[in-house]
Scaffold this motif. Structure first.
Motif, mmCIF file in Angstrom:
data_model
loop_
_atom_site.group_PDB
_atom_site.id
_atom_site.type_symbol
_atom_site.label_atom_id
_atom_site.label_comp_id
_atom_site.label_asym_id
_atom_site.label_seq_id
_atom_site.Cartn_x
_atom_site.Cartn_y
_atom_site.Cartn_z
ATOM 1 N N PRO A 75 0.781 -1.100 0.055
ATOM 2 C CA PRO A 75 0.102 -0.041 0.091
ATOM 3 C C PRO A 75 0.953 1.304 0.049
ATOM 4 O O PRO A 75 1.980 1.449 0.664
ATOM 5 N N GLY A 76 0.389 2.201 -0.806
ATOM 6 C CA GLY A 76 1.143 3.593 -0.756
ATOM 7 C C GLY A 76 1.119 4.221 -1.949
ATOM 8 O O GLY A 76 0.463 5.231 -2.160
ATOM 9 N N PRO A 77 1.838 3.468 -3.341
ATOM 10 C CA PRO A 77 2.243 2.293 -3.320
ATOM 11 C C PRO A 77 3.661 2.309 -2.963
ATOM 12 O O PRO A 77 4.365 3.380 -2.922
ATOM 13 N N GLU A 78 4.144 1.305 -2.298
ATOM 14 C CA GLU A 78 5.555 0.964 -2.128
ATOM 15 C C GLU A 78 6.081 -0.360 -2.911
ATOM 16 O O GLU A 78 5.174 -1.250 -3.115
ATOM 17 N N PHE A 79 6.926 -0.216 -3.436
ATOM 18 C CA PHE A 79 7.710 -1.337 -4.310
ATOM 19 C C PHE A 79 8.840 -2.045 -3.976
ATOM 20 O O PHE A 79 9.730 -1.420 -3.301
ATOM 21 N N ILE A 80 8.640 -3.292 -3.515
ATOM 22 C CA ILE A 80 9.794 -3.879 -2.552
ATOM 23 C C ILE A 80 9.897 -5.506 -2.970
ATOM 24 O O ILE A 80 9.269 -5.972 -3.536
ATOM 25 N N LEU A 81 11.349 -5.836 -2.653
ATOM 26 C CA LEU A 81 11.871 -6.957 -2.629
ATOM 27 C C LEU A 81 12.121 -7.376 -1.309
ATOM 28 O O LEU A 81 12.898 -6.588 -0.537
ATOM 29 N N ARG A 82 11.978 -8.613 -0.558
ATOM 30 C CA ARG A 82 12.354 -9.178 0.373
ATOM 31 C C ARG A 82 13.099 -10.297 0.663
ATOM 32 O O ARG A 82 13.053 -11.145 -0.472
ATOM 33 N N ARG A 83 14.456 -10.145 1.301
ATOM 34 C CA ARG A 83 15.180 -11.439 1.512
ATOM 35 C C ARG A 83 15.346 -11.699 2.842
ATOM 36 O O ARG A 83 15.982 -10.861 3.598
ATOM 37 N N TYR A 84 14.399 -12.691 3.650
ATOM 38 C CA TYR A 84 14.560 -12.749 4.998
ATOM 39 C C TYR A 84 15.522 -13.931 5.246
ATOM 40 O O TYR A 84 15.090 -15.187 4.928
ATOM 41 N N LYS A 85 16.193 -14.124 6.324
ATOM 42 C CA LYS A 85 17.068 -15.213 6.820
ATOM 43 C C LYS A 85 16.562 -15.541 8.354
ATOM 44 O O LYS A 85 16.729 -14.619 9.158
ATOM 45 N N PHE A 86 16.232 -16.623 8.571
ATOM 46 C CA PHE A 86 15.918 -16.853 9.944
ATOM 47 C C PHE A 86 16.915 -18.326 10.601
ATOM 48 O O PHE A 86 17.046 -19.002 9.620
#
Length: 498
Positions: A75-86
């Protein structure tokens, strides 16, 4: 002007007629559409209701690396890529890359978030989800775009005076800035409020395992998906918002996943740049069906949409009480009209429409739902007339207050079309958030797509993207039918050579 021969005139007239007919669009007979629905679309609906090849992993196993599978639109819009490490010790290291464009090719800034997470009990508000608590220990930021850096510095320093110090009102590009730091006891740094920063998406978790037979390579393939909580559409509300549904899922990294590699081999000083992709003009026609069991605030849903060439549409919505869409509650069949599309000025890559729903039928599919609907006071069909699995029209009573629908109703919609990895068209529609009550508010992000399953191939209408000399992206939107173009070229060559 030269006088053409009769043969050439006839050929030219036939050519123009053919081109005009094709560009006007194929008129599909309704019976053919229904027959197609019973085959491919129907088969997909049955697969979804059986949720073949999908299983929940409970409790979620977070350990590993999870990445976006497309340029996500928030929403916003916001353009995003995510890279998550657990990690196995419950710590995490999360990268969020934000972009100035809808293809994730113009990086603006990135955040690196470190902290810990602890899984809790099954969520009460969302069936199939697991609640979690998290602690953020450090957040750093790297800016890639000068104009964004200037805006951010002004915004943050207004709330936290002197937080970003610079003499020329600019933030240094590709330099690490500390936004939050609880790791150094001698120096507590925090100014998240000014950036509307929160990681409450970690409060809601769902882990799924998927498996399907790939006919191209003639063997089963499997992958894992991680669903995290949604974020509030209003930035200033995000710090206090608790998730109610999910964002687009992340996929667990696999070496044989080519898209995963684009994000896996990146870090804060080397943001991912996705390959350019074709932009498709949204043409509402043909039939579409959900790609997954979709989550809503109260129930889960599978959609089947049919668009006709006369600005009318119909939709089948099947609601379930469980995240695998095994246990039906009720279904809706609606009919209405829609406007022409206009390119969105607020959301690059999107097209804005207005939809009007004028007629509705409801089929209760559980005894509990029958009992609820029979208690209505004449504002949801005739009181006491509802029977299990028997549809009833509620247009005459102005909709059905039991399920919260008033007829007729108009809705502003945001649509986007792209080609999926299997070559088929995907249609994304605007995402409505649980706290977003007005249908007249234009969405600025998308929900799970529906896949083309029958009728005219919508990818024949293409939007060509080019770049001019000063490297600013200029979009030349030219809608045409590919078969028509080929025929036109052939006729022109034929006319010249003969």
């Amino acid at each position: 002007m030269e006088i053409q021969s009769l043969g050439t005139v006839v050929t030219t007239v036939a050519f123009l007629a053919l081109c005009g007919l094709a560009s006007a669009g194929n008129q599909l007979d309704g019976h053919i559409v229904r027959a197609l629905s019973e085959s491919e679309c129907g088969a997909q609906l049955r697969r979804l209701q059986g949720n073949e090849g999908v299983s929940a992993v409970v409790p979620p196993r977070l350990k590993g690396e999870w990445v976006s599978m497309r340029c996500e639109v928030r929403p916003g819009p916001e353009f995003i890529l995510r890279r998550y490490k657990f990690h196995s010790d419950s710590s995490f290291s999360l990268h969020q890359f934000f972009y100035a464009d809808n293809q994730c090719r113009q990086p603006a800034y990135s955040l690196k978030i470190r902290g810990t997470i602890a899984l809790g009990q099954q969520a009460l508000l969302l069936s199939g989800a697991t609640e979690a608590e998290y602690l953020v220990s450090k957040v750093t930021m790297v800016v890639y775009d000068e104009s964004f850096g200037r805006t951010l510095r002004t915004q943050v320093n207004r709330t936290c005076p002197g937080f970003f110090r610079s003499t020329n009102h600019l933030l240094e590009l590709y330099q690490r800035y500390v936004v939050v730091d609880y790791e150094q006891e001698s120096s507590l740094t925090e100014c998240t409020e000014a950036m509307s920063f929160a990681m409450h998406e970690l409060q809601m978790v769902r882990h799924e395992f998927h498996s399907e037979f790939n006919t191209r390579i003639a063997k089963f393939v499997s992958w894992e998906e991680l669903f995290l909580g949604d974020i509030h559409p209003v930035r200033s509300e995000r710090i206090l918002y608790r998730p109610k549904v999910y964002q687009s899922p992340l996929r667990k990294y696999q070496a044989n996943c080519s898209f995963c590699q684009l994000i896996h081999n990146t870090e804060e000083f080397n943001p991912p740049l996705l390959p350019a992709r074709a932009e498709y003009q949204v043409t509402l026609r043909s039939e579409w069906v959900s790609t997954r069991c979709e989550v809503r605030k109260v129930h889960f849903v599978i959609r089947h949409l049919v668009f006709h060439n006369n600005y009318t549409w119909e939709g089948y919505f099947f609601y379930f009480r469980d995240p695998l869409c095994h246990h039906p509650v009720y279904s809706l069949y609606v009919k209405g009209t829609h406007s022409d599309g206009m390119l969105s000025q607020a959301v690059p890559g999107g097209t804005e429409f207005e939809f009007l729903t004028s007629r509705m039928w409801i089929t209760p599919q559980s005894s509990e739902q029958v009992a609820r609907m029979n208690k209505n006071d004449g504002d949801c069909g005739a009181r006491g007339s509802w029977r299990l699995n028997q549809p009833q029209e509620v247009t005459g009573t102005g909709g059905c207050t039991v399920i919260g629908v008033t007829l007729p109703y108009a809705e502003k919609e945001l649509l986007r079309m792209e080609q999926g990895r299997d070559g088929r068209a995907l249609l994304f529609s605007g995402e409505r958030y649980p706290d977003q009550s007005s249908l007249q508010e234009q969405p600025t992000s998308y929900q799970s797509p529906v896949r083309h399953c029958a009728g005219v191939n919508p990818l024949m209408d293409i939007t060509v993207t080019s770049e001019n000399d000063d490297n600013s992206s200029t979009r030349i939107r030219t809608s045409y039918t590919l078969q028509t173009l080929v025929l036109c070229v052939w006729f022109l060559i034929h006319s010249v050579t003969h």
